[in-house]
Design a protein around this motif. Structure first.
Motif, short mmCIF file in Angstrom:
data_model
loop_
_atom_site.label_atom_id
_atom_site.label_comp_id
_atom_site.label_asym_id
_atom_site.label_seq_id
_atom_site.Cartn_x
_atom_site.Cartn_y
_atom_site.Cartn_z
N THR A 158 -1.97 -2.04 -6.24
CA THR A 158 -2.32 -0.69 -5.81
C THR A 158 -3.38 -0.72 -4.72
O THR A 158 -3.25 -0.06 -3.67
N HIS A 159 -4.43 -1.50 -4.95
CA HIS A 159 -5.54 -1.56 -4.01
C HIS A 159 -5.09 -2.10 -2.65
O HIS A 159 -5.46 -1.57 -1.59
N LEU A 160 -4.26 -3.13 -2.68
CA LEU A 160 -3.81 -3.75 -1.43
C LEU A 160 -2.85 -2.84 -0.66
O LEU A 160 -2.98 -2.68 0.56
N VAL A 161 -1.88 -2.26 -1.35
CA VAL A 161 -0.93 -1.36 -0.68
C VAL A 161 -1.66 -0.15 -0.11
O VAL A 161 -1.38 0.28 1.03
N GLU A 162 -2.59 0.42 -0.87
CA GLU A 162 -3.36 1.56 -0.37
C GLU A 162 -4.12 1.18 0.89
O GLU A 162 -4.16 1.96 1.86
N LYS A 163 -4.70 0.00 0.91
CA LYS A 163 -5.46 -0.45 2.07
C LYS A 163 -4.57 -0.57 3.30
O LYS A 163 -4.91 -0.08 4.39
N ILE A 164 -3.42 -1.19 3.15
CA ILE A 164 -2.52 -1.42 4.29
C ILE A 164 -1.98 -0.10 4.84
O ILE A 164 -1.97 0.12 6.06
N ILE A 165 -1.54 0.78 3.96
CA ILE A 165 -0.98 2.06 4.43
C ILE A 165 -2.07 2.93 5.03
O ILE A 165 -1.81 3.67 6.00
N SER A 166 -3.28 2.84 4.53
CA SER A 166 -4.39 3.59 5.11
C SER A 166 -4.68 3.17 6.54
O SER A 166 -5.26 3.94 7.32
N LEU A 167 -4.26 1.95 6.90
CA LEU A 167 -4.42 1.46 8.28
C LEU A 167 -3.22 1.82 9.14
O LEU A 167 -3.09 1.33 10.26
N ASP A 168 -2.35 2.68 8.61
CA ASP A 168 -1.14 3.13 9.32
C ASP A 168 -0.19 1.97 9.60
O ASP A 168 0.44 1.91 10.65
N LYS A 169 -0.09 1.06 8.64
CA LYS A 169 0.83 -0.06 8.72
C LYS A 169 1.81 0.01 7.55
O LYS A 169 1.60 0.77 6.60
N ILE A 170 2.86 -0.79 7.62
CA ILE A 170 3.91 -0.76 6.61
C ILE A 170 3.90 -2.08 5.83
O ILE A 170 4.16 -3.14 6.41
N PRO A 171 3.59 -2.03 4.53
CA PRO A 171 3.61 -3.27 3.74
C PRO A 171 5.04 -3.74 3.47
O PRO A 171 5.94 -2.92 3.21
N TYR A 181 5.30 -0.06 -9.63
CA TYR A 181 4.27 0.91 -10.02
C TYR A 181 3.05 0.83 -9.11
O TYR A 181 2.56 1.85 -8.61
N GLY A 182 2.56 -0.38 -8.84
CA GLY A 182 1.43 -0.53 -7.93
C GLY A 182 1.77 -0.10 -6.52
O GLY A 182 0.94 0.51 -5.83
N ASN A 183 3.00 -0.41 -6.08
CA ASN A 183 3.43 0.02 -4.74
C ASN A 183 3.41 1.54 -4.61
O ASN A 183 2.92 2.09 -3.63
N ILE A 184 3.97 2.20 -5.61
CA ILE A 184 4.06 3.66 -5.59
C ILE A 184 2.67 4.29 -5.70
O ILE A 184 2.33 5.21 -4.95
N MET A 185 1.87 3.78 -6.63
CA MET A 185 0.53 4.33 -6.81
C MET A 185 -0.32 4.14 -5.56
O MET A 185 -1.02 5.06 -5.11
N GLY A 186 -0.27 2.93 -4.98
CA GLY A 186 -1.05 2.67 -3.78
C GLY A 186 -0.64 3.52 -2.61
O GLY A 186 -1.48 4.02 -1.85
N THR A 187 0.67 3.73 -2.45
CA THR A 187 1.18 4.58 -1.37
C THR A 187 0.76 6.03 -1.57
O THR A 187 0.31 6.70 -0.64
N ALA A 188 0.92 6.51 -2.81
CA ALA A 188 0.55 7.89 -3.11
C ALA A 188 -0.93 8.14 -2.89
O ALA A 188 -1.34 9.19 -2.37
N LYS A 189 -1.75 7.17 -3.27
CA LYS A 189 -3.19 7.32 -3.05
C LYS A 189 -3.53 7.33 -1.56
O LYS A 189 -4.38 8.12 -1.12
#
Length: 325
Positions: free
Chosen positions: A125-138, A149-157
């Protein structure tokens, strides 16, 4: 993040087979040694691995998904950098799951592995949220489907809203939320209201419990197509059917690919009947034309057959390739 192993330019050399007169993708892409470095790069795609099979074992599946990241690196970094293959990506590295894997070997009851899966959830969750917050695609490689679950949660956050997801899969992963494992990532994402619309593509009739069919048939936010519906379709008709799934999730979604859906593919629940590698490639090339938040390729075991890693490298290179190539 002390739970991450960065792939540096120097460590990547161990995976690259250099040849005079040629440039391999691994020799042309950029590497970073910190997340601060990542913020300063313009590359669109960020690839990382999750070398774990704890969620699979917690779901009584076959272990081996923890051994896919390094074979993938060897295959992907050695494709040719040419006019058709983009280097618009960063191979970041992998989650450090070694301590958790060691703990898992001491646990005999599947249900007791759930707490370790929950720890991985937080890391992802933490890593996916970080990457998407930088406007990049994991682009996430390896691990069990518990990591959805972590992918979805991180993206939603990162987006501050519930998201839609497409899942090419023989199974729904909508099992009961009694403890965390690879079969209930979407159940938890629904329960915690991180997941809105959910489309399953290629669901197998033989391996879906009736209670899940009942659940899906009574939930207007869930759509599914059966693999058996694709059996006699032409390639064009398959793509038309797949496009209905992308339309259901409003052409803006997280993209999950469970390798259990691919025929004779080494995975945690290998199947003799499923989509071909080329059919999966066609779906990826259609999906990437939409607004895809992330790509997750999971459940593969590339430890015994190098062709599995090579197939994964095709999937990723297809996804990152620009339309004019």
């Amino acid at each position: 993040m002390n739970f991450f192993n960065f792939l540096t330019e120097n460590s990547a050399k161990a995976y690259i087979n250099s040849r005079e007169g040629e440039t391999k993708l691994g020799e042309s892409i950029k590497y970073v040694s910190s997340f601060e470095d990542l913020e300063n790069l313009s590359e669109k795609y960020v690839i990382f691995g999750i070398p774990e099979d704890i969620g699979v074992r917690a779901n009584l599946g076959q272990p081996g998904t923890s051994k896919t990241w390094e074979p993938f690196l060897k295959a992907f970094l050695n494709i040719q950098h040419n006019q058709f293959n983009d280097n618009n990506c960063i191979v970041l590295g992998s989650l450090d799951t070694e301590a958790l894997l060691d703990k898992a070997t001491q646990i005999k009851e599947a249900s007791q592995l759930g707490s370790l899966v929950s720890e991985i959830d937080l890391m992802v969750t933490h890593l996916v949220e970080k990457i998407i917050s930088l406007d990049k695609i994991p682009i996430i490689i390896g691990g069990g489907h518990n990591n959805s679950y972590g992918n979805i949660m991180g993206t939603a956050k990162a987006l501050d809203k519930k998201i839609h997801v497409i899942n090419i899969d023989a199974h729904t992963d909508l099992r009961e939320t009694n403890y965390r494992h690879s079969g209930n990532g979407f159940s938890y994402a629904k329960q915690e209201e991180y997941l809105d619309r959910y489309a399953i593509v290629g669901l197998h009739q033989n391996y879906t419990p009736q209670y899940i069919f009942d659940l899906m048939d009574n939930d207007k936010s869930i759509s599914y197509s059966l693999f058996e519906e694709y059996l006699h379709l032409t390639t064009i008709d398959q793509l038309i059917k797949f496009k209905k799934a992308t339309d259901f999730v409003k052409n803006s979604f997280g993209f999950e690919l469970d390798c259990d859906a691919i025929q004779d593919f080494d995975s945690s629940a290998r199947t003799p009947s499923g989509f071909s590698v080329n059919e999966i490639r066609s779906f990826i090339n259609l999906a990437k034309k939409q607004h895809v938040h992330y790509l997750h390729i999971c459940e593969a075991d590339a430890s015994r057959n190098p062709l599995i890693a090579k197939a994964l490298s095709y999937f990723v290179s297809d996804f990152i390739r620009t339309e004019n190539n």
